[in-house]
Design a protein around this motif. Structure first.
Motif, mmCIF file in Angstrom:
data_model
loop_
_atom_site.group_PDB
_atom_site.id
_atom_site.type_symbol
_atom_site.label_atom_id
_atom_site.label_comp_id
_atom_site.label_asym_id
_atom_site.label_seq_id
_atom_site.Cartn_x
_atom_site.Cartn_y
_atom_site.Cartn_z
ATOM 1 N N GLY A 313 12.324 12.310 68.481
ATOM 2 C CA GLY A 313 13.163 12.312 67.290
ATOM 3 C C GLY A 313 14.617 12.642 67.550
ATOM 4 N N LEU A 379 14.253 1.442 57.877
ATOM 5 C CA LEU A 379 15.017 2.673 58.082
ATOM 6 C C LEU A 379 15.686 3.149 56.803
ATOM 7 C CD1 LEU A 379 16.694 1.758 61.497
ATOM 8 C CD2 LEU A 379 14.516 2.928 61.076
ATOM 9 N N THR A 415 22.741 8.952 56.027
ATOM 10 C CA THR A 415 21.493 8.790 56.776
ATOM 11 C C THR A 415 21.715 9.197 58.232
ATOM 12 O OG1 THR A 415 19.739 7.250 57.408
ATOM 13 C CG2 THR A 415 21.983 6.392 57.370
ATOM 14 N N TYR A 417 19.218 7.853 60.450
ATOM 15 C CA TYR A 417 18.146 7.043 61.021
ATOM 16 C C TYR A 417 18.598 5.701 61.598
ATOM 17 C CZ TYR A 417 14.697 10.279 59.089
ATOM 18 O OH TYR A 417 13.944 11.403 58.815
ATOM 19 N N GLN A 420 17.806 5.774 65.026
ATOM 20 C CA GLN A 420 16.451 6.314 65.148
ATOM 21 C C GLN A 420 16.392 7.636 65.913
ATOM 22 O OE1 GLN A 420 13.155 3.667 65.427
ATOM 23 N NE2 GLN A 420 14.408 1.815 65.150
ATOM 24 N N TYR A 422 17.061 10.888 64.665
ATOM 25 C CA TYR A 422 17.368 11.544 63.398
ATOM 26 C C TYR A 422 17.464 13.059 63.489
ATOM 27 C CZ TYR A 422 12.264 11.628 63.704
ATOM 28 O OH TYR A 422 10.976 11.775 64.152
#
Length: 649
Positions: A313, A379, A415, A417, A420, A422
């Motif tokens: 992550g 996403l 965001t 994300y 990816q 995050y």
């Protein structure tokens, strides 16, 4: 509500409808101006159990002014409260406190009615037309729909799949308007909102719960529909000036923008070369401000070398990524150079400040450090990722229907994300460096787009007129003035008696006649002006003395410039008015009036013998320039304007 299930499509239609309706209403409004349309961006400070991250509250509204003090507004709002990093540790048992929440996300849509009361009388601004501020207070209420989504620290989650029962929202506020020009105001203020719900943060505390409240700080733009400097929006009626009664200038106001460029995502994963394109439909309300409905599509990508065993992550865990972005925004364009004044001649460049907001729909593919990967992963959730746009754009005038575009947009994306990775403190923001073209709809050689307005602009369409068809006058040949003898007054002259005959002695016929020498007659005397014989009246009136006859100058001298009038400076002179030399003050008054309209008139006569003053708006040696100004003069001043050709000697 199923009717708004596809809220992204709903928002798109709403934005287009607002753009078209504002344009239609602005044309239909007549008489006293009372309508204005507003676009506002707010940033709330939340007082929830779990505070939201900084977000934007987007507002579009229409306001109707009943009178100078009171007005009503209907407004639509949209925002998403969220907190995706509360910092609470994982636990197995929930206890009904804020430590139960790992993250939440709550989209909110509202319809509100607001009453505004202007404070110009309290601050004495009604008697100060030079002031540009108009403070106000507001009070409003409405209904909001929301759809919370919450993730708990024990791994459980709760997500509403549709909008539930709307909650009531009450607001009270204070703010001010700033007068930019007759068509545009800037807005700034604050509103305190009391919401009849506990769930804007998705959570109601078990003990001592409180309603969710927030303070919204906002700024925006108000477009005053149909207003003019002599017919302002009624709120600003104390700033009205005298109506110059000029012929309206007709401009095109719609344009299509097409761009292509480079998107750059601010990501620690890295950057790969990608592309993006954009399409926009723009409506300019006046020379200084417009709204654009914009769509951008492109990709952002990056890759990096992996070392060690990074945590899942985190950005370090991502080996490479490629994300498709579909961005829909509503943007306000401010033509910076036209905000305060209109140029006298058309510029070659315009510069724009851009402020907007919208949503991004994102899908991506990535590979990770542990060898796993994904493709086409969603996403974003409906309606999309909120983003705020701040940008700059320059436009180069190419021709009446085409402009060249160059600019940069900064997108603040709510965001983490897009790459990816995050688990980071930073949001995934991006910029778009672009170039492109603008097609100006409805323009022609005789009709410009309003972004390129200028004082000397006109819509004269008679392109068939040539210099040979224009009434012209050459510099007059100098002639000696003629005397009208029929109007001369000459006193009667006594006639001269003939000379008396000379006596001659008679002589015999055969003898020669002897004649006494005749004296040489005296030269005929010049006419003597004498008074006429008085009439036999009791009180005779004396005859007035005769008027002197002045011999004319054989050749009048050339005209010498003075402070009052000047000779023509060049060959072609566009004449808009003529006056007798005794009417110089009248000519100067008209000269001042034309100067206020953006012309540069001059007054002249060709010689001291001339009794005619001519007023020209231009004196030039360029025939084409003279023709262009003649067309303008016939359109804006006098349809009988003509060209005088002056030959310098």
């Amino acid at each position: 509500m199923k009717l708004v299930k596809n809220s992204f499509f709903f928002r798109s239609c709403l934005a287009i409808s607002l753009l078209l309706s504002v344009s239609t209403i602005s044309k239909a409004q007549e008489g006293t101006k009372k309508l204005s349309a507003n676009v506002v961006l707010g940033v709330p400070a939340t007082f929830f159990s779990i505070k939201s991250k900084p977000v934007g509250i987007y507002t579009a509204s229409v306001r109707y002014s009943l009178n100078k003090s009171l007005s009503f507004e209907a407004k639509l709002t949209s925002n998403t409260f969220y907190n995706n990093a509360t910092g609470n540790p994982k636990k197995t048992k929930l206890d009904g406190t804020v430590s139960d929440v790992l993250s939440y996300r709550t989209p909110v849509y509202g319809l509100n009615a607001v009453v505004y009361y202007n404070l110009h009388n309290i601050f004495g601004l009604n008697k100060r037309p030079e002031s540009k501020f108009l403070p106000y207070v507001s009070l409003g209420a409405g209904y909001n729909m929301y759809k919370p989504w919450i993730i708990y620290t024990n791994g459980a989650s709760s997500r509403a799949t549709s909008f539930g029962k709307p909650y009531r929202d009450y607001q009270i506020g204070i703010g001010t308007r700033y007068y930019v020009n007759a068509n545009i105001d800037l807005l700034a203020g604050a509103e305190y909102h009391i919401s009849e719900t506990y769930y804007l943060d998705g959570f109601k505390e078990k003990t001592n719960p409180g309603l969710d409240q927030y303070l919204n700080f906002y700024a925006g733009v108000s477009v005053k529909l149909g207003a003019k400097p002599w017919n302002n929006l009624i709120d600003w009626s104390h700033k009205n000036i005298e109506n110059p009664n000029e012929n309206p200038k007709v401009y095109s106001k719609w344009a299509l923008d097409g761009t292509i460029g480079l998107p750059i995502l601010f990501s620690p994963v890295g950057y790969n070369f990608t592309g993006m394109f954009g399409l926009g439909l723009r409506h300019s309300f006046n020379r200084a401000m417009g709204l654009q409905f914009n769509y951008n599509y492109g990709k952002v990508a990056g890759n990096q070398d992996i070392s060690g065993t990074p945590k899942k992550g985190t950005p370090e865990y991502v080996k490479d990524f490629s994300t498709s972005l579909s961005q829909l925004t509503l943007r306000a364009y401010f033509n910076v150079l036209n905000l305060t004044s209109e140029p006298q001649a058309r510029r070659d460049w315009n510069h724009y400040a851009i402020l907007g907001a919208g949503y991004i729909s994102a899908k991506g593919s990535a590979s990770f450090a542990d060898g796993t990967s994904n493709k086409g992963a969603a996403l974003s959730t409906s309606p999309g990722i909120q983003n705020i746009i701040i940008g700059y754009e320059a436009r180069k005038y190419l021709k009446h229907n085409l402009d060249l575009i160059g600019g940069i947009d900064f997108s603040y994306n709510q965001t983490k994300y897009l790459d990816q990775g995050y688990l980071t403190a930073n949001l995934d923001n991006h910029i778009y460096i672009h170039t492109g073209v603008t097609y100006k709809i409805g323009t022609s050689k005789d009709k410009e787009h309003i972004d390129w307005s200028y004082q000397n602009y006109n819509n004269f369409k008679d392109k068939k007129t040539t210099i040979e068809q224009v009434p012209v006058i050459e510099k007059p040949v100098t002639e000696e003035p003629k005397i009208d003898t029929s109007k001369m007054v000459i006193a009667p002259v006594e006639p001269i008696a003939p000379a008396a005959p000379v006596a001659v002695e008679p002589a015999p016929v055969p003898a020669p006649v002897v004649v006494a020498p005749t004296p040489t007659p005296a030269p005929t005397p010049a006419p003597v002006v004498v008074a006429p014989t008085p009439k036999p009246t009791p009180t005779p009136k004396p005859t007035p003395a005769p008027k002197p006859v002045v011999a004319p100058d054989p050749k009048p001298s050339e005209y010498v410039a003075t402070d009052d009038v000047t000779p023509p400076m060049a060959k072609y002179n566009v004449i808009v008015a003529c006056y007798n030399v005794s009417k110089l003050s009248v000519a100067k008054a008209n000269q001042a009036k034309l100067s206020k309209k953006g012309f540069e008139p001059s007054i002249y006569r060709t010689s001291t013998g001339s009794k005619m003053l001519r007023m020209a708006i231009i004196s030039t040696d360029d025939k084409n320039e003279a023709m262009q100004n003649l067309r303008r003069a016939r359109k804006e001043i006098d349809p009988n304007s003509w060209i005088y050709i002056y030959n310098k000697q």
